[in-house]
Design a protein around this motif. Structure first.
Motif, mmCIF file in Angstrom:
data_model
loop_
_atom_site.group_PDB
_atom_site.id
_atom_site.type_symbol
_atom_site.label_atom_id
_atom_site.label_comp_id
_atom_site.label_asym_id
_atom_site.label_seq_id
_atom_site.Cartn_x
_atom_site.Cartn_y
_atom_site.Cartn_z
ATOM 1 N N THR A 59 45.365 24.679 29.678
ATOM 2 C CA THR A 59 46.377 25.510 30.115
ATOM 3 C C THR A 59 46.929 25.140 31.401
ATOM 4 O OG1 THR A 59 45.761 27.283 28.449
ATOM 5 C CG2 THR A 59 47.362 27.911 30.039
ATOM 6 N N VAL A 60 48.356 25.068 31.612
ATOM 7 C CA VAL A 60 48.855 25.032 32.770
ATOM 8 C C VAL A 60 49.339 26.340 33.146
ATOM 9 C CG1 VAL A 60 49.378 22.586 32.679
ATOM 10 C CG2 VAL A 60 51.022 24.200 32.056
ATOM 11 N N ILE A 61 49.387 26.530 34.664
ATOM 12 C CA ILE A 61 49.775 27.798 35.280
ATOM 13 C C ILE A 61 51.128 28.260 34.755
ATOM 14 C CG2 ILE A 61 50.556 26.644 37.369
ATOM 15 C CD1 ILE A 61 48.747 30.274 36.824
ATOM 16 N N TYR A 62 52.228 27.243 34.486
ATOM 17 C CA TYR A 62 53.448 27.842 34.288
ATOM 18 C C TYR A 62 53.661 28.119 32.889
ATOM 19 C CZ TYR A 62 53.611 24.613 37.960
ATOM 20 O OH TYR A 62 53.396 23.840 39.277
ATOM 21 N N ASP A 63 52.338 28.152 32.186
ATOM 22 C CA ASP A 63 52.469 28.829 30.585
ATOM 23 C C ASP A 63 51.825 30.061 30.475
ATOM 24 O OD1 ASP A 63 53.731 26.197 29.669
ATOM 25 O OD2 ASP A 63 51.992 25.562 29.143
ATOM 26 N N VAL A 64 51.494 30.710 31.648
ATOM 27 C CA VAL A 64 50.775 31.973 31.605
ATOM 28 C C VAL A 64 51.568 33.000 32.202
ATOM 29 C CG1 VAL A 64 48.856 33.160 32.477
ATOM 30 C CG2 VAL A 64 48.570 30.613 32.273
ATOM 31 N N LYS A 65 51.677 34.176 31.520
ATOM 32 C CA LYS A 65 52.345 35.181 31.727
ATOM 33 C C LYS A 65 51.601 36.036 33.148
ATOM 34 C CE LYS A 65 54.458 39.642 29.898
ATOM 35 N NZ LYS A 65 55.560 39.168 30.414
ATOM 36 N N LEU A 66 52.650 35.969 34.215
ATOM 37 C CA LEU A 66 52.069 36.554 35.418
ATOM 38 C C LEU A 66 52.490 37.915 36.054
ATOM 39 C CD1 LEU A 66 51.544 32.964 36.882
ATOM 40 C CD2 LEU A 66 49.897 34.347 35.865
ATOM 41 N N ASP A 67 53.465 38.402 35.259
ATOM 42 C CA ASP A 67 54.333 39.383 35.627
ATOM 43 C C ASP A 67 53.790 40.792 35.188
ATOM 44 O OD1 ASP A 67 54.733 39.249 33.023
ATOM 45 O OD2 ASP A 67 57.037 39.495 33.393
ATOM 46 N N GLN A 68 52.246 40.875 35.239
ATOM 47 C CA GLN A 68 51.464 41.956 34.949
ATOM 48 C C GLN A 68 50.550 42.036 35.933
ATOM 49 O OE1 GLN A 68 48.874 40.996 31.463
ATOM 50 N NE2 GLN A 68 49.425 38.804 31.679
ATOM 51 N N PRO A 69 49.930 43.310 36.073
ATOM 52 C CA PRO A 69 48.791 43.541 37.062
ATOM 53 C C PRO A 69 47.668 42.372 37.015
ATOM 54 C CG PRO A 69 49.114 45.443 35.903
ATOM 55 C CD PRO A 69 50.084 44.470 35.175
ATOM 56 N N LEU A 70 47.459 41.716 37.884
ATOM 57 C CA LEU A 70 46.938 40.336 37.955
ATOM 58 C C LEU A 70 45.718 40.251 39.159
ATOM 59 C CD1 LEU A 70 47.035 37.640 36.356
ATOM 60 C CD2 LEU A 70 48.461 36.850 37.969
ATOM 61 N N GLU A 86 54.388 51.327 43.775
ATOM 62 C CA GLU A 86 55.715 50.987 42.751
ATOM 63 C C GLU A 86 55.313 49.539 42.420
ATOM 64 O OE1 GLU A 86 59.179 52.236 43.876
ATOM 65 O OE2 GLU A 86 58.982 54.341 44.088
ATOM 66 N N SER A 87 54.783 48.605 43.128
ATOM 67 C CA SER A 87 54.858 47.149 42.750
ATOM 68 C C SER A 87 53.637 46.771 41.864
ATOM 69 C CB SER A 87 54.266 46.363 43.974
ATOM 70 O OG SER A 87 53.131 46.760 44.767
ATOM 71 N N THR A 88 53.791 45.829 41.236
ATOM 72 C CA THR A 88 52.829 45.352 40.095
ATOM 73 C C THR A 88 51.539 44.725 40.801
ATOM 74 O OG1 THR A 88 54.457 44.678 38.449
ATOM 75 C CG2 THR A 88 52.384 43.864 38.190
ATOM 76 N N PRO A 89 50.372 45.347 40.792
ATOM 77 C CA PRO A 89 49.229 44.825 41.525
ATOM 78 C C PRO A 89 49.034 43.276 41.438
ATOM 79 C CG PRO A 89 48.872 47.091 40.473
ATOM 80 C CD PRO A 89 50.214 46.448 39.829
ATOM 81 N N LEU A 90 48.581 42.818 42.620
ATOM 82 C CA LEU A 90 48.198 41.334 42.592
ATOM 83 C C LEU A 90 47.245 41.197 43.549
ATOM 84 C CD1 LEU A 90 48.468 38.299 42.097
ATOM 85 C CD2 LEU A 90 50.053 38.290 43.805
ATOM 86 N N PHE A 91 45.939 40.750 43.088
ATOM 87 C CA PHE A 91 44.750 40.594 43.814
ATOM 88 C C PHE A 91 44.026 39.209 44.036
ATOM 89 C CE2 PHE A 91 44.611 44.722 41.831
ATOM 90 C CZ PHE A 91 44.495 45.728 42.988
ATOM 91 N N LEU A 92 43.411 38.710 44.977
ATOM 92 C CA LEU A 92 42.807 37.446 45.125
ATOM 93 C C LEU A 92 41.435 37.722 45.240
ATOM 94 C CD1 LEU A 92 43.507 34.224 45.458
ATOM 95 C CD2 LEU A 92 43.840 34.718 47.623
ATOM 96 N N LEU A 93 40.694 36.760 44.051
ATOM 97 C CA LEU A 93 39.246 36.835 44.409
ATOM 98 C C LEU A 93 38.848 35.392 44.859
ATOM 99 C CD1 LEU A 93 40.395 38.806 41.948
ATOM 100 C CD2 LEU A 93 37.875 39.065 41.399
ATOM 101 N N LEU A 94 37.908 35.290 45.863
ATOM 102 C CA LEU A 94 37.454 33.980 46.209
ATOM 103 C C LEU A 94 36.272 33.972 45.875
ATOM 104 C CD1 LEU A 94 39.230 33.959 49.559
ATOM 105 C CD2 LEU A 94 39.960 33.148 47.201
ATOM 106 N N ASP A 95 35.720 33.086 44.897
ATOM 107 C CA ASP A 95 34.437 33.062 44.504
ATOM 108 C C ASP A 95 33.515 31.915 45.234
ATOM 109 O OD1 ASP A 95 31.890 33.432 42.734
ATOM 110 O OD2 ASP A 95 32.929 32.008 41.339
#
Length: 253
Positions: A181-192, A93-102
Motif C-alpha cells: 500500500t502506498v501512502i496516497y491510497d490511505v485515507k488520512l483525514d481522520q484522527p490519526l 476543533e482540529s482533527t487530531p494528528l500524532f507522530l510516534l517515533l519507534d
C-alpha cells in the motif's frame, strides 16, 4: 533553557529526580557503592530512567572532576504525559494528528522531524523512554526551536501508546517498506497517528502488528530507502494535502 544541562554528584541527581526534572540519561561509574548511591539506585529503578554504567574516565570527561561517580543529562523541555495530551485535545476543533517515533536514534533526524511536525500541525510527538535520541543542543538547533512549540510525550513502550490512542478512536498508520500500500491510497483525514521507525530496522514487528494500517512511499530510483526524516516529511505533508480545502477549479496555477 535552550540546551541540555549536565549535572553531577549523587545528592544533586537525587534532588533532580525528586524535583521531577526531565532527566534524559544517567551515567554511573562502574563498581560504585555506598548507602547514598543505594538510595539513588532505588530512585533510578523506580523512575525507569535510562542508565549507562561507564568507567571513571568517561565521567571525568563529562564533568571535569568532582562527580562522585554520577553524571546526568537534563532535557531542555518538560515532557507531557500521554493522558494530559489527550485531555488537551478534548476541546480542539482540529482533527487530531500524532507522530510516534519507534526507536529513532539519530539526534539530527529527530530535530528535523520535530521541525516538520510543528509545521504540519502535529498535536504531539510520542517517543519511548529508552532507546530514543535525546533532546539535546543538536536536536534543539536542528528543530529550529520547534522543540519548544510542540508537546512531546515519553512512554514506556510505543505499543502501549498505540493501544491508548486507539481507545480514543485514533487510527495508527505505520510507515514500512514491507507493504504493497502506498501512502496516497490511505485515507488520512481522520484522527490519526503516524509511526516512523528506527533508521536501520524500521518500525518494530510488534508495533506493526498493532497498527491499523501500513503504507510506504513509492521509490522510483535504485536506492532502496529514504532518510527517515525525509520520509516522515512526505507522510506528514500527504496528511496536510488531504486535510486542507482544495483550490477551486478556476483558481489554477
Amino acid at each position: 533553557m535552550n540546551e541540555q544541562t549536565r549535572i553531577f554528584g549523587i545528592r544533586t541527581v537525587i534532588e533532580a529526580i525528586d524535583s521531577n526534572e526531565s532527566i534524559e540519561k544517567i551515567y554511573v561509574q562502574k563498581g560504585i557503592s555506598g548507602p547514598l548511591f543505594q538510595e539513588l539506585n532505588r530512585k533510578i529503578k523506580e523512575g525507569n530512567f535510562s542508565i549507562s554504567y561507564v568507567p571513571i574516565e568517561k565521567l571525568n570527561k563529562l564533568a571535569n572532576g568532582n562527580h562522585q561517580g554520577v553524571v546526568a543529562n537534563i532535557s531542555p523541555i518538560q515532557f507531557v504525559s500521554l493522558e494530559d495530551l489527550m485531555n488537551s485535545m478534548e476541546n480542539s476543533e482540529s482533527t487530531p494528528l500524532f507522530l510516534l517515533l519507534d526507536g529513532l536514534t539519530d539526534v539530527r533526524n529527530f530535530g528535523a522531524i520535530i521541525r516538520t511536525a510543528e509545521c504540519c500541525g502535529v498535536n504531539g510527538i510520542i517517543i519511548p523512554e529508552k532507546g530514543s535520541a535525546p533532546i539535546n543542543a543538536d536536536a534543539v538547533k536542528t528543530s529550529a526551536g520547534a522543540v519548544f512549540k510542540i508537546p512531546i510525550c515519553k512512554v514506556s513502550h510505543i505499543k502501549d501508546a498505540v493501544f491508548y490512542l486507539q481507545s480514543y478512536g485514533v487510527k495508527l498508520l505505520a510507515a514500512t517498506e514491507k507493504t504493497d500500500t502506498v501512502i496516497y491510497d490511505v485515507k488520512l483525514d481522520q484522527p490519526l497517528g503516524i509511526i516512523m521507525g528506527n533508521e536501520g530496522v524500521g518500525v518494530s514487528k510488534s508495533v506493526l502488528k498493532a497498527s491499523d494500517f501500513t503504507a510506504k512511499l513509492p521509490l522510483l530510483g535504485s536506492i532502496e530507502s529514504l532518510n527517515v526524516s525525509v520520509a516522515c516529511g512526505a507522510f506528514l505533508y500527504e496528511v496536510v494535502r488531504q486535510r486542507i480545502v482544495p483550490l477551486a477549479p478556476e483558481a489554477g496555477i
